[in-house]
Design an enzyme around this catalytic site. Sequence first.
Site, PDB file in Angstrom:
ATOM      1  N   LYS A  65       0.838  -1.199   0.000  1.00 18.81           N
ATOM      2  CA  LYS A  65       0.000   0.000   0.000  1.00 18.81           C
ATOM      3  C   LYS A  65       0.877   1.254   0.000  1.00 18.81           C
ATOM      4  O   LYS A  65       0.607   2.226  -0.701  1.00 18.81           O
ATOM      5  CB  LYS A  65      -0.955  -0.015   1.205  1.00 18.81           C
ATOM      6  CG  LYS A  65      -2.084  -1.041   1.038  1.00 18.81           C
ATOM      7  CD  LYS A  65      -2.907  -1.270   2.294  1.00 18.81           C
ATOM      8  CE  LYS A  65      -3.859  -2.465   2.081  1.00 18.81           C
ATOM      9  NZ  LYS A  65      -4.716  -2.788   3.211  1.00 18.81           N
ATOM     10  N   GLN A 109      -5.016  -1.691   9.421  1.00 21.58           N
ATOM     11  CA  GLN A 109      -4.898  -3.017   8.813  1.00 21.58           C
ATOM     12  C   GLN A 109      -5.496  -4.081   9.739  1.00 21.58           C
ATOM     13  O   GLN A 109      -5.194  -4.123  10.936  1.00 21.58           O
ATOM     14  CB  GLN A 109      -3.420  -3.321   8.513  1.00 21.58           C
ATOM     15  CG  GLN A 109      -3.195  -4.600   7.729  1.00 21.58           C
ATOM     16  CD  GLN A 109      -3.746  -4.563   6.293  1.00 21.58           C
ATOM     17  OE1 GLN A 109      -3.905  -3.500   5.694  1.00 21.58           O
ATOM     18  NE2 GLN A 109      -4.042  -5.719   5.741  1.00 21.58           N
ATOM     19  N   ASP A 132     -11.189   2.550   3.364  1.00 24.02           N
ATOM     20  CA  ASP A 132     -11.475   1.113   3.266  1.00 24.02           C
ATOM     21  C   ASP A 132     -12.962   0.873   3.023  1.00 24.02           C
ATOM     22  O   ASP A 132     -13.353  -0.228   2.626  1.00 24.02           O
ATOM     23  CB  ASP A 132     -11.110   0.413   4.594  1.00 24.02           C
ATOM     24  CG  ASP A 132      -9.767  -0.307   4.532  1.00 24.02           C
ATOM     25  OD1 ASP A 132      -9.364  -0.709   3.427  1.00 24.02           O
ATOM     26  OD2 ASP A 132      -9.147  -0.466   5.596  1.00 24.02           O
TER      27      ASP A 132
END
Length: 305
Positions: A65, A109, A132
């Site tokens: 990422k 995460q 997200d």
Amino acid sequence: MAVRNNTPQKINTMKLIDGKKVAADMKQEIAQQVTELKRAGGKTPHLAAILVGHDGGSETYVAYKIKDCEAVGFQSSLIRYEDDVPEEELLAKVKELNETAGIDGFIVQLPLPAHISEQKVIEAIDPRKDVDGFHPENLGRMVIGLPSFVSATPYGILELLKRYQVETSGKHCVIIGRSNIVGRPLSILLSQKAVNATVTVAHSRTRNLKELCLTADILIAAIGVPEFVKGDMVKQGAVVIDVGTTRVKSDQTKSGFKLKGDVLFDEVAPRCDYITPVPGGVGPMTRVALLQNTLLAATRKIYKD
Ligand code: GUN
């Protein structure tokens, strides 16, 4: 007496859906938009990632990422905590990132250690920075068709279907897996007016799964069980999307791991019109979708103020 069926079997010209190539094209498009944004005096999009602990998979995904951000000209920040970080400390960091004007979007995460409530952490994220798309506000907005951050894997799959001009209208789409991150949001997106698929969500209690899968024009495997979908579960001419990315030990790779999909590729591919490989199918699209969401956050395209 047995009757011989001499009808020749239809041989499909299976086409590979090249997620790596589509993601590379999309990355170039995003980089171009960032260049234009900067030229017009706009700010550089900034994505932050919080990583708790040292899980191998999470380390790899977060490293990608950060690397992706660099590739398209974004700024990025990585905030790390040890496994034993107290929940309050993590929540305080989320609050701080919510209030940091320079950060357009951030992710925490997953998975998190067992002593931390993932739901609490997700709900603490400002929906405007939830790139997200995991916050209930974004999921709720998506369900009723309002602009929202859509989670990366469903977003990436829709983009693949669109760019490969896969007909979805009126088609029966079977999704195996009902996770909040993939199966469930994807089922809603595929049934929306712009897509018009008829969707069935299958899960661990589904009866006659094989027969159900055989009715699928589009079969999406998102259960995390390597090679679960076998050739005899797939209709001739179906489109098969493999979301699985289970890391299995391998002595053939430098990392010592290789990725296995949820589809037994060699058996299934000859039956398909289109199929995504693992790696190189959905995975790269998931990565680029996060960049797309960060750009949308930086340019206030979802939440306008
Ligand atoms: N863990 C596995 N996939 C994801 C993802 O897309 N986002 C976050 N935050 N964690 C994950």
